[in-house]
Design a protein around this motif. Structure first.
Motif, PDB file in Angstrom:
ATOM      1  N   ASP A   1       0.939  -1.245  -0.082  1.00 21.77           N
ATOM      2  CA  ASP A   1      -0.021   0.035   0.094  1.00 21.77           C
ATOM      3  C   ASP A   1       0.640   1.262   0.008  1.00 21.77           C
ATOM      4  N   LEU A   2       0.855   2.020  -1.141  1.00 24.71           N
ATOM      5  CA  LEU A   2       1.739   3.014  -1.219  1.00 24.71           C
ATOM      6  C   LEU A   2       1.387   4.302  -0.374  1.00 24.71           C
ATOM      7  N   THR A   3       0.328   4.164   0.333  1.00 25.91           N
ATOM      8  CA  THR A   3       0.075   5.242   1.187  1.00 25.91           C
ATOM      9  C   THR A   3       0.383   4.931   2.581  1.00 25.91           C
ATOM     10  N   LYS A   4       0.954   3.716   2.882  1.00 28.29           N
ATOM     11  CA  LYS A   4       1.353   3.437   4.279  1.00 28.29           C
ATOM     12  C   LYS A   4       2.642   3.041   4.372  1.00 28.29           C
ATOM     13  N   ALA A   5       3.621   3.166   5.368  1.00 25.77           N
ATOM     14  CA  ALA A   5       4.991   2.787   5.486  1.00 25.77           C
ATOM     15  C   ALA A   5       4.827   1.432   5.723  1.00 25.77           C
ATOM     16  N   ALA A   6       5.889   0.652   5.487  1.00 21.16           N
ATOM     17  CA  ALA A   6       6.248  -0.800   5.701  1.00 21.16           C
ATOM     18  C   ALA A   6       6.306  -1.047   7.060  1.00 21.16           C
TER      19      ALA A   6
END
Length: 749
Positions: free
Chosen positions: A266-271
């Motif tokens: 999810d590119l909107t949340k950091a790993a």
């Protein structure tokens, strides 16, 4: 190859192989058997002929040569034909999807996919994921829950196997596009979400919108222990259709390798950071926080609270922390342009150290009659107080200094427990103690507890074991089932109320005639003694035959006269002080008695005998023996109370039973019914059957035969001469009975 077995010693066997009846002009052989090699459908007939006997009946057997198995050139043809008899399937350069324990192999030859199944795990291990195979397979077709299968598959000859690159390429599809027309195809299903983070019963559901697919680990591939449910993923494998018992169809994706899943971040949340796996530790433990988002800052806490931007933090790939107390670690990643990651959490629990607690000996075994237990030193690094206990204080007690006092034969476990301290948790050590109750002899038999727990009784040692018949053994070590009259085996326990494998053994009947004689509901609770080699006769897992056995309550009884008859379907041991004879001739009022079985020898099964010995009760001991009953014996018997029968059909017989004569004076065999007709014989006893002749007599005196005295002179004693009883013992005063004086018998009323 077929074998004709000659069952008549010395006979010639005549046979034909064309279906015609054999005659003495046919092919023949002598000896035990003859083996013929047949190459076509053949009817074999045979009879035996020997001088002095009628030819045997003709036996017939037909051997039909089976038709060759059908052969199919590819998988699609095999599936279309669906052969229910053994057939051959040619595999040509088939791609192997996977091999589960050499039991189940999925493969595709370009025409269709099929599963090879062998319940005995005998398929070649070399046929595996990452290979192609060319081979011929034999088996039958089976549709198993919607899957096409070669059942009981066998690979004929050596398969040709080549390596291929992995992972296999497959078409990219959506979950909605997967259908039963794609069965056997390699696919990558894009954009699905796991509905659970772990497998349950080897499967997990993935969804894309309203469409569900089952990820089923049919091949036993080592898959990730956890799946992410917060992001979408692409999953790879081959398509399989599953039809349950209700006919409901579901589509499955079968993984072929551990890396079958790729997550779409999810590119909107950091790993989310990764933490060392949580668990218990002693003294101290190093744990690592791994930063999975390049360039991010990781914030963490050690007190169980959620991290904030004010919490301790680090940048870079990872940070290692040393913990010395129970700690709940939480961490999150923060980077510009993305949302904060989810919070990772793990708890690490400090536990007290496990102490070392050991006894010098793991087991102590003492012989019968031993009264003291040798010291068994306890070693421990714990500073906690030590307490001792015995699992069975009816066998032995233990003082708090570890001294053991024997109470009675049996098996117990001595346990030492060290108390928990500031440095160590509670610790335990134990050893087993066995005081043997016997030495394996008839006089001092072992108990089942001895046999089960002893390490010193050698497996091949022949021993007597005495126990209580409690039921029928099961095939597991979990106990016994209720006895029935159809049982041919029995469980012997040291305790009628405690039927665990720790105090019981399982034994098997000598032969089927045990049913009702030994096994069965009427004998439950009785003591039984059995004899045989330890490992073979008294095994815990699986039953073996004993060589001798007795119910301690069963006896041979010799009456006042010193004689009895006996008959059994099981070979029987002659006790000390007894001899057993057969009657070989009965003519002119005289019997020929051959006392051929002495103490320690076995009377064959189905052999009537006359027992001679002192008055009293003697143990009945049975065995398995191949010795045949003597052919010239005129004594016969019955196992139950039933009428006597003629030994040979078509002949007339007179029947006699052991009794006193009509005057109550002479012991012998006398008619059991009027005119020597058949009579009701007592079960377990023998009777005399003599072919009827013109010179037939009403009875045969054993007293006259044994003493050489004939006739009774009358009452009272003659003047002069010593008086003896019928056993040859001199008596001072003749009371009621029969006696001998001056070579003649007389009786006193």
């Amino acid at each position: 190859e077929v074998t004709i077995t000659n069952n008549e010693q010395g006979a010639t066997v005549y046979y034909t192989t064309d279906g015609s009846e054999p005659t003495t002009a046919s092919e023949s052989f002598t000896g035990e058997s003859k083996t013929l090699t047949l190459t076509t459908t053949t009817t074999v007939k045979a009879m035996a002929a020997i001088k002095g006997k009628d030819n045997s009946r003709t036996v017939t057997a037909t051997y039909t040569k089976a038709a060759p198995a059908a052969t199919y050139e590819n998988i699609a043809a095999f599936i279309a034909a669906a052969p229910d008899k053994k057939a051959k399937l040619k595999l040509t350069n088939a791609l192997v999807y996977g091999n589960k324990d050499n039991r189940s192999i999925f493969l595709h030859d370009g025409t269709a996919m099929i599963q090879l199944y062998d319940g005995k795990n005998g398929l070649p291990a070399a046929i595996k994921y990452g290979t192609r195979v060319t081979a011929t397979v034999e088996g039958t077709y089976k549709l198993y829950y919607g899957q096409d299968e070669v059942d009981t598959a066998v690979v004929l000859g050596e398969p040709v196997i080549t390596e291929v690159a992995t992972p296999y390429e497959g078409q990219e599809v959506t979950a909605a596009e997967v259908n039963d027309g794609m069965v056997g195809q390699q696919v990558t299903v894009k954009g699905v979400t796991f509905q659970a983070d772990k497998l349950a019963n080897k499967q997990v559901i993935v969804k894309d919108g309203e469409t569900s697919l089952t990820i089923y680990n049919s091949l036993g591939v080592t898959l990730p222990t956890e799946f992410r449910t917060d992001v979408k993923a692409n999953v790879s494998g081959f398509v399989l259709k599953y039809v349950n018992k209700s006919g409901v169809v579901s589509m499955q994706i079968i993984p072929e390798a551990a890396d079958f899943v790729t997550y779409i971040q999810d590119l909107t949340k950091a790993a989310t950071p990764t933490l060392t796996e949580e668990g218990e530790f002693e003294q101290s433990r190093e744990v690592t926080i791994t930063n999975n988002e390049a360039g991010a800052t990781v914030y963490y806490t050690l007190d169980g609270t959620d991290p904030t931007l004010e919490s301790d933090h680090f940048t870079g790939e990872s940070k290692t922390l040393t913990l010395t107390a129970t700690t709940t670690l939480k961490a999150m990643a923060v980077i510009e342009g993305k949302q904060q990651s989810q919070v990772a959490q793990a708890t690490y629990t400090l536990v007290l150290a496990t102490p070392d607690v050991t006894f010098a000996q793991a087991a102590i075994e003492l012989p019968m009659g031993e009264t003291t237990v040798p010291t068994n030193a306890l070693t421990t690094n714990s500073d906690g107080a030590v307490a001792y206990e015995s699992s069975d204080e009816s066998v032995a007690t233990v003082a708090q200094d570890g001294t053991v006092t024997l109470v009675a034969p049996g098996f117990t476990t001595i346990t030492a427990t060290t108390a928990a301290t500031a440095a160590y948790q509670e610790g335990k050590a134990s050893y087993t103690l066995l005081l043997l109750s016997g030495d394996g002899t008839w006089e001092h038999p072992y108990s089942p507890v001895d046999v089960v727990n002893s390490t010193k009784i050698e497996d091949k040692t022949e021993i007597w074991v005495k126990g209580i018949y409690v039921g029928c053994p099961t095939k597991t070590d979990n106990g016994f089932k209720e006895a029935s009259d159809d049982d041919a085996s029995m469980a012997l326990s040291a305790d009628a109320d405690n039927t665990t494998m720790q105090n019981s053994v399982a034994i098997q009947a000598i032969d089927k005639t045990w049913r009702g004689t030994f096994c069965g509901t009427s004998n439950v609770g009785k003591e039984v003694m059995a004899f045989g080699p330890k490992a073979k006769a008294f095994g815990r897992n699986g039953l073996q035959q004993t060589s001798k056995i007795t119910h301690t309550s069963q006896k041979l009884t010799i009456g006042q006269e010193g004689y009895a008859t006996y008959y059994s379907s099981i070979p029987t041991l002659i006790p000390e002080g007894i001899e057993a004879g057969i009657i070989t001739k009965a003519e002119n009022g005289h019997l020929d008695i051959d006392y051929k079985y002495n103490a320690g020898e076995f009377v064959p099964s189905a052999t009537g005998v006359l027992l001679k010995g002192a008055k009293g009760e003697y143990p009945l001991v049975f065995t398995k023996s191949s010795t045949k009953s003597p052919a010239n014996n005129l004594l016969h018997g019955t196992l139950t109370d039933e009428e006597t029968t003629a030994p040979e059909e078509g002949k007339d017989y007179l029947f006699y039973k052991l009794s006193l004569d009509s005057n109550g004076q002479n012991l012998g065999f006398y008619w059991g019914a009027e005119n020597g007709a058949a009579f009701q014989n007592k079960g377990g006893h023998a009777y005399l059957a003599v072919e009827k002749t013109a010179n037939a007599v009403k009875g045969f005196s054993i007293t006259d035969l044994e003493t050489g005295i004939h006739g009774v002179s009358g009452q009272g004693t003659a003047q002069g001469g010593a008086v003896y009883d019928l056993q040859g013992r001199r008596v001072q005063k003749a009371v009621r009975g029969i006696y001998i004086q001056n070579g003649r018998k007389f009786f006193v009323k």
